[in-house]
Design an enzyme around this catalytic site. Structure first.
Site, PDB file in Angstrom:
ATOM      1  N   HIS A  11      -1.961   0.889   7.352  1.00 16.15           N
ATOM      2  CA  HIS A  11      -2.338   0.987   5.944  1.00 16.15           C
ATOM      3  C   HIS A  11      -2.115   2.399   5.425  1.00 16.15           C
ATOM      4  O   HIS A  11      -2.451   3.378   6.095  1.00 16.15           O
ATOM      5  CB  HIS A  11      -3.812   0.601   5.786  1.00 16.15           C
ATOM      6  CG  HIS A  11      -4.273   0.473   4.370  1.00 16.15           C
ATOM      7  ND1 HIS A  11      -3.534  -0.156   3.389  1.00 16.15           N
ATOM      8  CD2 HIS A  11      -5.414   0.905   3.747  1.00 16.15           C
ATOM      9  CE1 HIS A  11      -4.199  -0.115   2.239  1.00 16.15           C
ATOM     10  NE2 HIS A  11      -5.327   0.534   2.433  1.00 16.15           N
ATOM     11  N   CYS A  69       0.826  -1.214   0.000  1.00 14.25           N
ATOM     12  CA  CYS A  69       0.000   0.000   0.000  1.00 14.25           C
ATOM     13  C   CYS A  69       0.855   1.257   0.000  1.00 14.25           C
ATOM     14  O   CYS A  69       0.514   2.259  -0.641  1.00 14.25           O
ATOM     15  CB  CYS A  69      -0.939  -0.010   1.193  1.00 14.25           C
ATOM     16  SG  CYS A  69      -0.107  -0.177   2.797  1.00 14.25           S
ATOM     17  N   ASN A 126      -8.128   4.365  -2.235  1.00 17.30           N
ATOM     18  CA  ASN A 126      -7.514   3.144  -1.737  1.00 17.30           C
ATOM     19  C   ASN A 126      -6.831   2.388  -2.879  1.00 17.30           C
ATOM     20  O   ASN A 126      -6.941   2.762  -4.048  1.00 17.30           O
ATOM     21  CB  ASN A 126      -8.588   2.264  -1.078  1.00 17.30           C
ATOM     22  CG  ASN A 126      -8.028   1.344  -0.020  1.00 17.30           C
ATOM     23  OD1 ASN A 126      -6.816   1.167   0.101  1.00 17.30           O
ATOM     24  ND2 ASN A 126      -8.906   0.734   0.760  1.00 17.30           N
TER      25      ASN A 126
END
Length: 333
Positions: free
Chosen positions: A281, A137, A301
Site C-alpha cells: 500500500h 493507491c 491515506n
C-alpha cells in the site's frame, strides 16, 4: 440543546433513517446504510455480511488496546485476502523498487529536527480522497504529493487526475511504464509520467475506479514535477524527517492490509509485525510528532474520511513500523 434537538428529530422520523456513526455500527444493516452498500445478489450479500461480522468481531476484541480506537469502515465487507489483493493485486516487484532507491544515506548536515512537524498546519493540503474498489493507491499518493508541492511552493490549490495516471501509465497502453492500472503500480512511475507529460486536473479527467484506455487528448492545463528521488532502502527516521521538512510530503510504501492498519480509528498504532513480503500500500507522510512519550508519523491515506482520523492516521515512529522507512520517495517542482 442542539444535541437534544437532533436526538428528538431522529426519534420522530422512521426507524433507521438517522445514520449511525462508524463507531456506532453494530449490525450489517447499519453498515450498508452508512456506506451506501448495494450488492448484486443474495449470495454476494451473504458473503459480505460474513466478512463484515468477522471485522466487527476483530474491532470489538481489539478496541482500546494500547489506547488505540478501531472502527468499521468502507472495506469491512472484504476478506483479508481480497483486501490485500485490492491494494496491490499481489503484483509489486520488490527488486525493481529497491533498484530505484539511493545507494547511500543522506549526509547528516541537518542538525536538530523539531519534535513536531505537520504540513497540514503550514499549507493548505487538498481534501482526502477515496480510491474505492480500485488498487490505485500509488496514483493517489503521487498525485497528492504533487498537489502538496503546488500548494507549498506556489500557493496553488489544485486537485490532479489520478485517473489519468491509472489509464496512461497502464503498461498495456504504454509499455514504457511498469504499472497495471487498478491492479498495482508504482508512484515512481507516476512521477515519470508527470515529468514527461504532466497531469490535468481531476475535473478534466474524473476518477471512476476502473482501468480504461488512456485519453491523451483531454483538454486542460498540465501540471508537471521536475524530478523525484527515492531514499535509501530502510532509511533512518532522521533522513525521512529531514526530507519531509525540506521537500514536502513524501510517498511511502508499507504493509497496509493488516487488520490493525485497516481498521485504524484514533490513537497511535504501535507494535505491528512486518516483513517485505507484505508491502502492499502507498500512502503519504505529511509529518511527525510525539504524544505522551510516543513518537509517531502522520499518514495521509486514500480510503476516504471514514478511515483513521478524518482520513489521516498515526503510526509509531522509531521501529520501522509497517515498513514505513523502506520505500520513501519525494518529488520536486
Amino acid at each position: 440543546m442542539k444535541f437534544l434537538l437532533v436526538a428528538a428529530l431522529c426519534a420522530l422520523v422512521a426507524i433507521g433513517s438517522c445514520k449511525p456513526t462508524r463507531e456506532e455500527i453494530k449490525t450489517f444493516e447499519q453498515f450498508k446504510k452508512v456506506f451506501g452498500k448495494v450488492y448484486r445478489n443474495a449470495e454476494e450479500e451473504a458473503r459480505r455480511e460474513h466478512h463484515f461480522k468477522e471485522q466487527l468481531k476483530w474491532v470489538e476484541e481489539h478496541n482500546g488496546i494500547d489506547g488505540v480506537e478501531y472502527a468499521i469502515n468502507e472495506y469491512s465487507d472484504m476478506s483479508e485476502q481480497e483486501f490485500s489483493f485490492h491494494l496491490s493485486g499481489g503484483g509489486l516487484n520488490f527488486t525493481y523498487m529497491k533498484m530505484e532507491a539511493a545507494k547511500e544515506p543522506l549526509i547528516n548536515t541537518y542538525g536538530s529536527l523539531p519534535q513536531n512537524f505537520d504540513w497540514r498546519q503550514k499549507a493548505r493540503l487538498t481534501r482526502i480522497r477515496q480510491q474505492g474498489s480500485c488498487g490505485s493507491c500509488w496514483a493517489f499518493a503521487a498525485a497528492g504529493v504533487a498537489e502538496s508541492l503546488y500548494s507549498i511552493q506556489k500557493q496553488q490549490s489544485i486537485e490532479l487526475s489520478e485517473q489519468e495516471l491509472v489509464d496512461c501509465t497502464y503498461n498495456r497502453y504504454d509499455s514504457s511504464y511498469q504499472c497495471n492500472g487498478c491492479g498495482s503500480g508504482y508512484s515512481t512511475e507516476a512521477f515519470k509520467y508527470m515529468i514527461r507529460t504532466g497531469l490535468v486536473e481531476e475535473e478534466n479527467y474524473p476518477y471512476n475506479m476502473r482501468t480504461q484506455w488512456c485519453n491523451p487528448d483531454v483538454e486542460g492545463q498540465r501540471y508537471h514535477v521536475s524530478g523525484y528521488q527515492q531514499l535509501r532502502y530502510q532509511s533512518s527516521d532522521e533522513d525521512v524527517m529531514y526530507t519531509i521538512q525540506q521537500h514536502g510530503p513524501v510517498v511511502i510504501y508499507m504493509h497496509g492490509s493488516n487488520n490493525y492498519f485497516r481498521n485504524l480509528g484514533n490513537g497511535v498504532l504501535r507494535g505491528v509485525a512486518y516483513n517485505d513480503a507484505y508491502t502492499d500500500h502507498a500512502v503519504i507522510l505529511v509529518g511527525w510528532g510525539t504524544v505522551q512519550g510516543v513518537d509517531y508519523w502522520i499518514i495521509r491515506n486514500s480510503w476516504g474520511t471514514g478511515w483513521g482520523n478524518g482520513g489521516y492516521g498515526y503510526v509509531e515512529r522509531g521501529h520501522n513500523s509497517l515498513g514505513i522507512n523502506n520505500f520513501v520517495t519525494y518529488a520536486t517542482l
